[in-house]
Design a protein around this motif. Structure first.
Motif, PDB file in Angstrom:
ATOM      1  N   VAL A   1     -27.076  22.984  -6.892  1.00  0.00           N
ATOM      2  CA  VAL A   1     -25.894  23.226  -7.718  1.00  0.00           C
ATOM      3  C   VAL A   1     -25.355  21.859  -8.095  1.00  0.00           C
ATOM      4  N   SER A   2     -24.803  21.779  -9.299  1.00  0.00           N
ATOM      5  CA  SER A   2     -24.264  20.486  -9.737  1.00  0.00           C
ATOM      6  C   SER A   2     -22.887  20.679 -10.341  1.00  0.00           C
ATOM      7  N   CYS A   3     -22.143  19.595 -10.337  1.00  0.00           N
ATOM      8  CA  CYS A   3     -20.788  19.600 -10.869  1.00  0.00           C
ATOM      9  C   CYS A   3     -20.545  18.286 -11.594  1.00  0.00           C
ATOM     10  N   GLN A   4     -20.040  18.382 -12.815  1.00  0.00           N
ATOM     11  CA  GLN A   4     -19.737  17.173 -13.571  1.00  0.00           C
ATOM     12  C   GLN A   4     -18.280  16.792 -13.343  1.00  0.00           C
ATOM     13  N   VAL A   5     -18.064  15.514 -13.029  1.00  0.00           N
ATOM     14  CA  VAL A   5     -16.734  14.967 -12.828  1.00  0.00           C
ATOM     15  C   VAL A   5     -16.610  13.775 -13.765  1.00  0.00           C
ATOM     16  N   ASP A   6     -15.779  13.917 -14.778  1.00  0.00           N
ATOM     17  CA  ASP A   6     -15.689  12.919 -15.848  1.00  0.00           C
ATOM     18  C   ASP A   6     -17.087  12.753 -16.453  1.00  0.00           C
TER      19      ASP A   6
ATOM     20  N   ASN B   1     -24.897   8.742 -12.811  1.00  0.00           N
ATOM     21  CA  ASN B   1     -23.973   8.100 -13.736  1.00  0.00           C
ATOM     22  C   ASN B   1     -24.015   8.820 -15.086  1.00  0.00           C
ATOM     23  N   GLU B   2     -23.412   8.228 -16.096  1.00  0.00           N
ATOM     24  CA  GLU B   2     -23.307   8.859 -17.414  1.00  0.00           C
ATOM     25  C   GLU B   2     -24.670   9.170 -18.029  1.00  0.00           C
ATOM     26  N   VAL B   3     -25.581   8.215 -17.990  1.00  0.00           N
ATOM     27  CA  VAL B   3     -26.919   8.445 -18.556  1.00  0.00           C
ATOM     28  C   VAL B   3     -27.678   9.448 -17.693  1.00  0.00           C
ATOM     29  N   GLY B   4     -27.551   9.329 -16.380  1.00  0.00           N
ATOM     30  CA  GLY B   4     -28.173  10.294 -15.481  1.00  0.00           C
ATOM     31  C   GLY B   4     -27.662  11.707 -15.731  1.00  0.00           C
ATOM     32  N   THR B   5     -26.382  11.822 -16.063  1.00  0.00           N
ATOM     33  CA  THR B   5     -25.791  13.119 -16.385  1.00  0.00           C
ATOM     34  C   THR B   5     -26.417  13.703 -17.646  1.00  0.00           C
ATOM     35  N   LEU B   6     -26.627  12.874 -18.654  1.00  0.00           N
ATOM     36  CA  LEU B   6     -27.297  13.344 -19.871  1.00  0.00           C
ATOM     37  C   LEU B   6     -28.687  13.875 -19.527  1.00  0.00           C
ATOM     38  N   ILE B   7     -29.413  13.129 -18.698  1.00  0.00           N
ATOM     39  CA  ILE B   7     -30.756  13.540 -18.289  1.00  0.00           C
ATOM     40  C   ILE B   7     -30.680  14.842 -17.489  1.00  0.00           C
ATOM     41  N   TRP B   8     -29.747  14.924 -16.549  1.00  0.00           N
ATOM     42  CA  TRP B   8     -29.601  16.116 -15.722  1.00  0.00           C
ATOM     43  C   TRP B   8     -29.303  17.341 -16.590  1.00  0.00           C
ATOM     44  N   ASN B   9     -28.438  17.186 -17.573  1.00  0.00           N
ATOM     45  CA  ASN B   9     -28.131  18.297 -18.477  1.00  0.00           C
ATOM     46  C   ASN B   9     -29.372  18.730 -19.252  1.00  0.00           C
ATOM     47  N   GLN B  10     -30.220  17.784 -19.609  1.00  0.00           N
ATOM     48  CA  GLN B  10     -31.451  18.095 -20.333  1.00  0.00           C
ATOM     49  C   GLN B  10     -32.422  18.908 -19.486  1.00  0.00           C
ATOM     50  N   VAL B  11     -32.497  18.631 -18.180  1.00  0.00           N
ATOM     51  CA  VAL B  11     -33.500  19.287 -17.338  1.00  0.00           C
ATOM     52  C   VAL B  11     -33.039  20.634 -16.781  1.00  0.00           C
ATOM     53  N   GLN B  12     -31.922  21.134 -17.239  1.00  0.00           N
ATOM     54  CA  GLN B  12     -31.505  22.468 -16.814  1.00  0.00           C
ATOM     55  C   GLN B  12     -32.421  23.541 -17.392  1.00  0.00           C
ATOM     56  N   GLN B  13     -33.127  23.204 -18.445  1.00  0.00           N
ATOM     57  CA  GLN B  13     -34.180  24.028 -19.029  1.00  0.00           C
ATOM     58  C   GLN B  13     -35.447  23.184 -19.037  1.00  0.00           C
ATOM     59  N   PRO B  14     -36.623  23.797 -18.967  1.00  0.00           N
ATOM     60  CA  PRO B  14     -37.856  22.993 -19.003  1.00  0.00           C
ATOM     61  C   PRO B  14     -37.910  22.137 -20.280  1.00  0.00           C
ATOM     62  N   ARG B  15     -38.143  20.833 -20.102  1.00  0.00           N
ATOM     63  CA  ARG B  15     -38.192  19.895 -21.232  1.00  0.00           C
ATOM     64  C   ARG B  15     -39.317  18.908 -21.042  1.00  0.00           C
ATOM     65  N   ARG B  16     -39.933  18.548 -22.142  1.00  0.00           N
ATOM     66  CA  ARG B  16     -40.902  17.452 -22.118  1.00  0.00           C
ATOM     67  C   ARG B  16     -40.133  16.149 -21.936  1.00  0.00           C
ATOM     68  N   VAL B  17     -40.710  15.237 -21.187  1.00  0.00           N
ATOM     69  CA  VAL B  17     -40.080  13.934 -20.951  1.00  0.00           C
ATOM     70  C   VAL B  17     -39.818  13.233 -22.277  1.00  0.00           C
TER      71      VAL B  17
ATOM     72  N   GLU C   1     -19.739  11.622 -14.819  1.00  0.00           N
ATOM     73  CA  GLU C   1     -20.742  11.582 -13.761  1.00  0.00           C
ATOM     74  C   GLU C   1     -21.015  12.989 -13.227  1.00  0.00           C
ATOM     75  N   THR C   2     -22.143  13.129 -12.545  1.00  0.00           N
ATOM     76  CA  THR C   2     -22.529  14.423 -11.990  1.00  0.00           C
ATOM     77  C   THR C   2     -22.907  14.253 -10.525  1.00  0.00           C
ATOM     78  N   VAL C   3     -22.523  15.230  -9.729  1.00  0.00           N
ATOM     79  CA  VAL C   3     -22.924  15.297  -8.325  1.00  0.00           C
ATOM     80  C   VAL C   3     -23.807  16.528  -8.172  1.00  0.00           C
ATOM     81  N   VAL C   4     -24.959  16.348  -7.539  1.00  0.00           N
ATOM     82  CA  VAL C   4     -25.923  17.428  -7.337  1.00  0.00           C
ATOM     83  C   VAL C   4     -26.065  17.668  -5.836  1.00  0.00           C
ATOM     84  N   LEU C   5     -26.045  18.933  -5.432  1.00  0.00           N
ATOM     85  CA  LEU C   5     -26.278  19.309  -4.042  1.00  0.00           C
ATOM     86  C   LEU C   5     -27.554  20.129  -3.968  1.00  0.00           C
ATOM     87  N   HIS C   6     -28.506  19.652  -3.172  1.00  0.00           N
ATOM     88  CA  HIS C   6     -29.751  20.388  -2.928  1.00  0.00           C
ATOM     89  C   HIS C   6     -29.517  21.246  -1.695  1.00  0.00           C
ATOM     90  N   PHE C   7     -29.529  22.572  -1.864  1.00  0.00           N
ATOM     91  CA  PHE C   7     -29.227  23.494  -0.759  1.00  0.00           C
ATOM     92  C   PHE C   7     -30.166  23.325   0.422  1.00  0.00           C
TER      93      PHE C   7
END
Length: 97
Positions: A16-21, A38-54, A23-29
């Motif tokens: 589960v993940s949560c965006q704060v400003d 960070n901000e760029v990592g958050t963009l990447i994380w949002n992209q991988v919520q669905q299967p995506r080519r690199v 940035e994003t925090v991800v918890l692996h159950f």
């Protein structure tokens, strides 16, 4: 698994993940692992919520930020490897996905 531009990546379901400003925090159950992005990592994380080519993720970063192709790819592959090693994303060969 080796990650290439043609690899397909997607976030695992056991997180589960949560965006704060910006940035994003991800918890692996399963692992009880917290991971901060960070901000760029958050963009990447949002992209991988669905299967995506690199390649698609790379293109999204280049549209959003002023960065060289080489730096973008180096940083993207580094983060994707780390997310994969921590069990937060699945990596598939494009042909298998």
């Amino acid at each position: 698994m080796t990650i290439s531009k043609d690899s397909v990546v997607v976030a695992v379901k056991s997180q589960v993940s949560c965006q704060v400003d910006a940035e994003t925090v991800v918890l692996h159950f399963d692992e009880g692992l917290y991971f901060g992005l960070n901000e760029v990592g958050t963009l990447i994380w949002n992209q991988v919520q669905q299967p995506r080519r690199v390649q698609e993720i790379r293109d999204a970063i280049l549209r959003e930020y002023e960065v060289s192709d080489e730096q973008c790819e180096r940083d993207l592959f580094s983060l994707l490897r780390e997310l994969s090693e921590k069990g937060l994303i699945e990596v598939h060969d494009a042909k298998a996905a």
